[in-house]
Write an enzyme that holds these catalytic residues in place. Sequence first.
Site, PDB file in Angstrom:
ATOM      1  N   THR A  71     -10.605 -12.736  51.735  1.00 21.55           N
ATOM      2  CA  THR A  71     -11.034 -12.838  53.135  1.00 21.55           C
ATOM      3  C   THR A  71     -12.558 -12.949  53.184  1.00 21.55           C
ATOM      4  O   THR A  71     -13.118 -13.821  53.859  1.00 21.55           O
ATOM      5  CB  THR A  71     -10.552 -11.605  53.941  1.00 21.55           C
ATOM      6  OG1 THR A  71      -9.124 -11.626  53.958  1.00 21.55           O
ATOM      7  CG2 THR A  71     -11.098 -11.606  55.356  1.00 21.55           C
ATOM      8  N   ASN A 151       0.650 -19.577  52.030  1.00 23.38           N
ATOM      9  CA  ASN A 151       1.136 -18.214  51.799  1.00 23.38           C
ATOM     10  C   ASN A 151       2.496 -17.927  52.417  1.00 23.38           C
ATOM     11  O   ASN A 151       3.208 -17.034  51.977  1.00 23.38           O
ATOM     12  CB  ASN A 151       0.109 -17.193  52.287  1.00 23.38           C
ATOM     13  CG  ASN A 151      -0.443 -17.504  53.650  1.00 23.38           C
ATOM     14  OD1 ASN A 151      -0.928 -18.611  53.888  1.00 23.38           O
ATOM     15  ND2 ASN A 151      -0.362 -16.563  54.560  1.00 23.38           N
ATOM     16  N   ALA A 200      -7.762 -10.809  43.407  1.00 22.06           N
ATOM     17  CA  ALA A 200      -7.091 -10.279  42.212  1.00 22.06           C
ATOM     18  C   ALA A 200      -5.722  -9.659  42.505  1.00 22.06           C
ATOM     19  O   ALA A 200      -4.820  -9.712  41.675  1.00 22.06           O
ATOM     20  CB  ALA A 200      -7.991  -9.241  41.553  1.00 22.06           C
ATOM     21  N   CYS A 325      -0.119 -10.496  57.097  1.00 22.75           N
ATOM     22  CA  CYS A 325      -1.097 -10.358  58.172  1.00 22.75           C
ATOM     23  C   CYS A 325      -0.454 -10.538  59.538  1.00 22.75           C
ATOM     24  O   CYS A 325      -0.889  -9.953  60.506  1.00 22.75           O
ATOM     25  CB  CYS A 325      -2.202 -11.383  58.044  1.00 22.75           C
ATOM     26  SG  CYS A 325      -3.049 -11.274  56.492  1.00 22.75           S
TER      27      CYS A 325
HETATM   28  C1  LIG Z   1      -3.802 -17.842  51.367  1.00 21.19           C
HETATM   29  C2  LIG Z   1      -4.501 -16.524  51.515  1.00 21.19           C
HETATM   30  N1  LIG Z   1      -5.820 -16.503  51.726  1.00 21.19           N
HETATM   31  C3  LIG Z   1      -6.494 -15.362  51.882  1.00 21.19           C
HETATM   32  C4  LIG Z   1      -5.850 -14.146  51.821  1.00 21.19           C
HETATM   33  C5  LIG Z   1      -6.651 -12.898  52.000  1.00 21.19           C
HETATM   34  O1  LIG Z   1      -6.786 -12.231  50.777  1.00 21.19           O
HETATM   35  P1  LIG Z   1      -7.372 -10.739  50.694  1.00 21.19           P
HETATM   36  O2  LIG Z   1      -6.215  -9.843  50.823  1.00 21.19           O
HETATM   37  O3  LIG Z   1      -7.994 -10.661  49.336  1.00 21.19           O
HETATM   38  O4  LIG Z   1      -8.356 -10.608  51.760  1.00 21.19           O
HETATM   39  C6  LIG Z   1      -4.475 -14.107  51.608  1.00 21.19           C
HETATM   40  C7  LIG Z   1      -3.752 -12.827  51.609  1.00 21.19           C
HETATM   41  O5  LIG Z   1      -2.680 -12.703  52.143  1.00 21.19           O
HETATM   42  C8  LIG Z   1      -3.777 -15.330  51.444  1.00 21.19           C
HETATM   43  O6  LIG Z   1      -2.474 -15.345  51.236  1.00 21.19           O
END
Ligand SMILES: Cc1ncc(COP(=O)(O)O)c(C=O)c1O
Length: 395
Positions: A71, A151, A200, A325
Amino acid sequence: MKVYLDNSATTKLDSRVFAAMKPYLLDKYANPSSIHLEGQALYLALEKARNEVAEILGAQTRGIIFTASATEANNLIIKGFARANRTSQKNKILVSELEHPAVLEAARELADEGFELDYLKANKRGIIESSELEKKIDDKVLLVSVMAVNNEIGTINDITTLAKITHKFGAYFHSDIVQAIPYLKIEAEKMGLDFFSLSAHKFNGPKGVGLAYIKPGLKIKAQIVGGGQEENHRAGTHNLPGIIGLAEALKIAYKERSSYLKNVRTLRDYLWRSLNKEIKGLKVNGCLKSRVPANLNIMFGSIEGEAILMDLAYKGISVSTGSACSASNLKSSYVLRAIGLEAYNLNSNIRFSLGKYNTKKEIDYTIKALKETVARLRSFSPVKTPAKSKSKTKK
Ligand SMILES: Cc1ncc(COP(=O)(O)O)c(C=O)c1O
């Protein structure tokens, strides 16, 4: 029995990764930015990790900027690059409509600041076609952002071709590759990636660490300012145990990639074949062929995904209705809406995301549990299962 089928949300830490991190959590605790001997020894460990990561991903070592999450990496790249490079001729951003909110919201902030923002539409299979980019791109575009793997539905975009088109217009290309590890071989330089982001905890590494790749030479405005770490791109004391864990998890993921891909595909295909045989009226959301082998996103029709999720949860099975999310805000999935799901089917979906610790026994248990769950929920659903959709797979 406990069955975890939500590996796109996060994964279990590999014990070998934990073993690699442990010394840096206990004895090797100095700050790698400190000048004393302890600090300098840990600076070498930090740079070794950076080198290893760059080599695995075919990227330049100096471009690897460690962050606390994907993020944060997405925010740094999208906002930091746009804010540092805006001109009156180049002030347009193109992002795919299927991006994670970390990209969509960052781009929306830029739109509030006066950047022109446009969206690349996905086709019905859940893929951003190169013709869509060719249609939308022009000389005003500064940055294009398209994820490598979605995702929610696991579909794969041809980011090499998209990057090539982007460069023809003098624009730069970012890809969120969070869900692509280790499913796609990433060769950043060869693929023409100016920027990428990853995290990670999506590949059996620790939570709280990610990275932004910023091709050396490109100008970026730091979004977190302070002590000037990470070449002034991202301030804050290094999370060295996390960074060591990220590097170790990435090494393991790519070393064991071929056997993992084979196993996970076998289990995922078995899950889909069995469910499709045992339960009427199911559809796979998005293209089944061009998707990572760990993902299966199914539309059940006539029953609520939330009800299925809760029923499975009582049986010890963890799945998701969309991305993690969106699970808490009960809005229906914008991804499924974008690929053309009818409004009455938008809340009737489950994402199964498998990982390296799943077993055939767990999948058998899930099939049996799901069969019971769906039969029970359908028995008191006022909506009849559409007989026509029986055994149909969206390609
Ligand atoms: C495609 C994608 N981008 C970004 C993120 C965000 O990752 P993080 O949990 O490291 O903030 C996710 C997490 O669900 C994701 O699936």
